[in-house]
Design an enzyme around this catalytic site. Structure first.
Site, PDB file in Angstrom:
ATOM      1  N   HIS A  38       0.004  -8.012  13.341  1.00 60.82           N
ATOM      2  CA  HIS A  38      -1.375  -7.544  13.264  1.00 60.82           C
ATOM      3  C   HIS A  38      -2.288  -8.547  13.968  1.00 60.82           C
ATOM      4  O   HIS A  38      -2.780  -9.506  13.345  1.00 60.82           O
ATOM      5  CB  HIS A  38      -1.809  -7.402  11.801  1.00 60.82           C
ATOM      6  CG  HIS A  38      -0.979  -6.430  11.016  1.00 60.82           C
ATOM      7  ND1 HIS A  38       0.300  -6.702  10.601  1.00 60.82           N
ATOM      8  CD2 HIS A  38      -1.270  -5.171  10.579  1.00 60.82           C
ATOM      9  CE1 HIS A  38       0.779  -5.668   9.931  1.00 60.82           C
ATOM     10  NE2 HIS A  38      -0.142  -4.727   9.908  1.00 60.82           N
ATOM     11  N   HIS A 273      -4.948  -3.074  15.297  1.00 62.06           N
ATOM     12  CA  HIS A 273      -4.776  -3.424  13.885  1.00 62.06           C
ATOM     13  C   HIS A 273      -3.349  -3.840  13.566  1.00 62.06           C
ATOM     14  O   HIS A 273      -3.121  -4.941  13.059  1.00 62.06           O
ATOM     15  CB  HIS A 273      -5.178  -2.247  12.994  1.00 62.06           C
ATOM     16  CG  HIS A 273      -5.182  -2.570  11.530  1.00 62.06           C
ATOM     17  ND1 HIS A 273      -4.029  -2.823  10.810  1.00 62.06           N
ATOM     18  CD2 HIS A 273      -6.197  -2.689  10.644  1.00 62.06           C
ATOM     19  CE1 HIS A 273      -4.337  -3.092   9.557  1.00 62.06           C
ATOM     20  NE2 HIS A 273      -5.646  -3.010   9.426  1.00 62.06           N
ATOM     21  N   GLU A 424      -4.602  -4.668 -17.006  1.00 63.05           N
ATOM     22  CA  GLU A 424      -3.238  -5.204 -17.046  1.00 63.05           C
ATOM     23  C   GLU A 424      -2.783  -5.772 -15.701  1.00 63.05           C
ATOM     24  O   GLU A 424      -2.180  -6.851 -15.642  1.00 63.05           O
ATOM     25  CB  GLU A 424      -2.251  -4.113 -17.489  1.00 63.05           C
ATOM     26  CG  GLU A 424      -2.483  -3.568 -18.880  1.00 63.05           C
ATOM     27  CD  GLU A 424      -3.482  -2.412 -18.927  1.00 63.05           C
ATOM     28  OE1 GLU A 424      -3.655  -1.833 -20.013  1.00 63.05           O
ATOM     29  OE2 GLU A 424      -4.063  -2.071 -17.863  1.00 63.05           O
ATOM     30  N   HIS A 486       3.230   6.300 -24.948  1.00 65.93           N
ATOM     31  CA  HIS A 486       3.223   4.882 -25.274  1.00 65.93           C
ATOM     32  C   HIS A 486       4.615   4.334 -25.604  1.00 65.93           C
ATOM     33  O   HIS A 486       4.779   3.118 -25.723  1.00 65.93           O
ATOM     34  CB  HIS A 486       2.297   4.620 -26.468  1.00 65.93           C
ATOM     35  CG  HIS A 486       0.843   4.686 -26.135  1.00 65.93           C
ATOM     36  ND1 HIS A 486       0.272   5.745 -25.477  1.00 65.93           N
ATOM     37  CD2 HIS A 486      -0.164   3.801 -26.366  1.00 65.93           C
ATOM     38  CE1 HIS A 486      -1.022   5.523 -25.329  1.00 65.93           C
ATOM     39  NE2 HIS A 486      -1.307   4.351 -25.848  1.00 65.93           N
TER      40      HIS A 486
END
Length: 675
Positions: A38, A273, A424, A486
């Protein structure tokens, strides 16, 4: 500093532009030779980086690990040739041959910067947004260490964390998680450069990214410096000095740049890019930049203009002198600081651990292992001021807070517990940054199911060999009524498949304490502990068994000439023991193996593994309240696994254990079916 900066621009030979063009030349040449990489971002960021590295970054290429260095993080790690150019030019141990070998096998210039491989690379970046998250963790560590160790006249911890991010980093959701918390914690020494060039791989980002970034960060409570010309050294210098003057807020400097600046026909477009410019464009860029040198050739005057070895050595020596005086004035603090930076445990650590584990063994308490985990923190926490804990808004469920926890806030930076909020992924990546910074053993909690949100940061911790501890409670269908959304069934198994991650699923208070001891002592990688919501039965052990827990798997119930083996983890160990005793009372010969950490067990020598799981005993049953396929490598083709290969059900856990076969009756019948 600004006056000196401007003077250098006007009078120095070579010019700032020529110094920056060295980055452009190295970047386009290395990518062209590799035909991979890049070039655009390094070329667009060259002017900005030249000002930062030559006039503001306090570092010493001769000692990349000097504790009080400024940290520099390239979050958009695909622009790695920017960082490699900076390291090479300023004097790090990264010779030109490594630049020539960009992206090649065995080189120190991988496609994305890798910590531990390349001198001066503070963190492995590439997964967008995580470098920024690591940097927030570094800034938290700096602020906390400074509050704990600095004294009047002795700023032994006093450095900045600088970060470059691109549009991709800010589009990733993790950037919101960590930058929101950074604003709340008022990290005044965190300075972020936003490379606003409007281009990503798919083209002009204004087709899919139109938010007002300055307003977004103002909403976080950041100091925002908008509309900076990233190609104007004076404007960049003014922005940096404004950022340094703001001590109570993190700063984002929004820099307008041209991707691929200097490539005549490709600059400003996605064509530069993620691909080499092409030989024709590289030749035209050389002409446009006024860079007459062959590929990979840097004139000595350019090296002289970039070298930071002399100035870096002087800066570090000044700090060394300060620390010498600090040791005289505050010997205990200095000794603790050195111990923590060197990642050494207290001298009496082993003795204290042994006494604590023996105490738990004597108490013989049955309880949920999440409670056992908290008891381990109560035992080890007073010995380790470097433990920096937290939870993603589940403190009362994870039980990650202990009696001497002190909440870290913007106004109380020397705390040892962070309320991460429901973040998290961000929590885990920030913990990685804290570990990279040094001085802390970070741990953070959430439900095991939500390790999924954090998974890529867990992987990066393993990739970088970071001593980070993940505390995952509610480890199975045993959490009951919350239901399948869960109830973790595949998570323990998939975490075990992450290379270099140790995964502990202890069965009682003693195994939990041993797990914590092992996780704290581990310096070459991260660990995860999965703890139960429901009660677990305490297991009696001999001194030999007590010592063998740390080997990851051991014989918990033995018989002469076993004809079958039951192996289990976590709360299922109690079921295995009850079933084996019942069978043995009827004349069978059943061995029980507890496997709290299969990853650790697998690293043991062959003789030990054979002593625990003798190859001649082919009749084996594994029990775990999770997916069954993981255990096939232990039970073999002749064995059976009692597991959960569907999603869970919302119901009391006792009903679920009965439904899925985690009962003494089912285990005994399964073993008998093999006999």
């Amino acid at each position: 500093m600004l006056e000196n900066t401007v003077k250098k621009q006007e009078t120095a030979t070579p010019s700032r532009k020529h110094l920056a063009n060295a980055i452009r030349a190295l970047s386009m040449d290395a990518v062209q030779k590799a035909n991979s990489g890049h070039p655009g971002a390094p070329m667009g960021l060259a002017d900005l980086a030249e000002v930062l590295w030559n006039d503001y970054l306090r570092h010493n290429p001769a000692d990349p690990h000097w504790p009080n260095r400024d940290r520099f993080v390239l979050s958009n790690g695909h622009a790695s040739m920017l960082l490699y150019s900076l390291l090479h030019l300023s004097g790090y141990d990264l010779p030109m041959e490594e630049i020539r070998q960009f992206r090649q096998f065995g080189s120190k210039t991988a496609g994305h910067p890798e910590h531990e491989i390349t001198p001066g690379v503070e963190t492995t970046t590439g997964p967008l947004g995580q470098g920024l998250a690591n940097a927030v963790g570094m800034a938290i560590a700096e602020k906390s260490l400074a509050a704990e160790f600095n004294r009047d006249g002795f700023k032994v911890v006093d450095h900045y964390t600088y970060v470059i991010v691109g549009d991709g980093c800010l589009m990733e959701g993790i950037s919101h998680e960590v930058c929101s918390l950074a604003g709340t914690l008022k990290l005044g020494k965190l300075i972020v450069f936003y490379d606003d060039n409007n281009v990503s791989i798919d083209g002009d980002v204004r087709g899919w990214y139109t938010e007002n970034v300055p307003e977004r960060f103002a909403g976080y409570g950041w100091h925002v410096i908008p509309n900076v010309d990233g190609h104007d050294p004076q404007a960049v210098a003014r922005a940096i000095e404004s950022a340094q003057a703001e001590t109570s807020r993190a700063t984002i400097i929004c820099c307008k740049t041209i991707i691929g600046a200097g490539a005549p026909t490709k600059q400003g477009t996605t064509a530069c890019h993620g691909a080499a410019l092409g030989e024709d464009e590289v030749a035209k860029a050389r002409q446009a930049l006024g860079w007459p040198y062959p590929p990979f050739e840097i004139p000595q005057e350019i090296y002289d203009g970039w070298s930071a070895r002399e100035s870096g050595t002087q800066i570090q020596q000044e700090w060394n002198n300060l620390f010498d005086a600090y040791e005289v004035a505050h010997p205990e603090l200095a000794a603790r600081f050195k111990r923590r930076i060197e990642r050494k445990l207290p001298k009496d650590w082993a003795e204290q651990c042994k006494a604590f584990i023996e105490k738990l063994n004597t108490e013989a308490k049955s309880e949920p292992t999440r409670s056992s985990s908290q008891r381990a923190l109560e035992g080890y926490g007073p010995l380790l001021p470097e433990l920096l804990g937290g939870s993603a808004d589940l403190t009362s469920s994870n039980l990650t807070k202990w009696s001497k926890s002190k909440v870290l806030t913007a106004d109380v930076p020397d705390g040892n517990y962070i309320h991460y909020g429901v973040r998290e992924f961000g929590m885990t990546a920030m913990m990685n940054g804290m570990a990279l910074h040094g001085g802390f053993i970070p741990y953070g909690g959430t439900f095991l199911m939500f390790s999924e949100y954090a998974r890529n940061a867990v992987r990066m911790a393993a990739l970088m060999h970071l001593p980070v501890i993940m505390v995952y409670s509610h480890d199975s269908i045993g959490l009951g009524e919350d239901g399948p959304t869960h109830q973790a069934v595949e998570q323990v198994a998939t975490l075990r498949y992450v290379p270099n991650l140790d995964v502990w699923r202890p069965c009682d208070t003693v195994e939990t304490a041993v797990a914590w001891k092992h996780m704290i002592e581990r310096h070459d990688g991260p660990s995860a502990i999965a703890t139960s919501r429901q009660n677990t039965a305490f297991q009696k052990r001999t001194p030999q068994q007590l010592a063998q827990i740390e080997r990851g798997g051991y014989v918990l119930l033995d018989v002469a000439n076993p004809e079958a083996i039951i192996m289990a983890t976590g709360s299922e160990v109690g079921v295995a023991m009850d079933a084996a005793r019942q069978l043995n009372e009827k004349g069978r010969r059943i061995r029980v193996v507890s496997m709290p950490a299969t990853t650790v067990f697998d690293r043991q020598d062959a003789a030990y593994r054979e002593s625990v799981l003798p190859s001649a005993v082919r009749k084996r049953v594994a029990i775990e309240a999770g997916v069954s396929d993981f255990w096939r490598k232990y039970v073999g083709l002749d064995g059976k696994v009692i597991g959960v290969d569907t999603f869970g059900i919302s119901a009391p856990y006792q009903k679920l254990f009965e439904h899925f076969g985690f009962t003494v009756k089912n285990v005994t019948e399964t073993v008998q079916s093999l006999l």
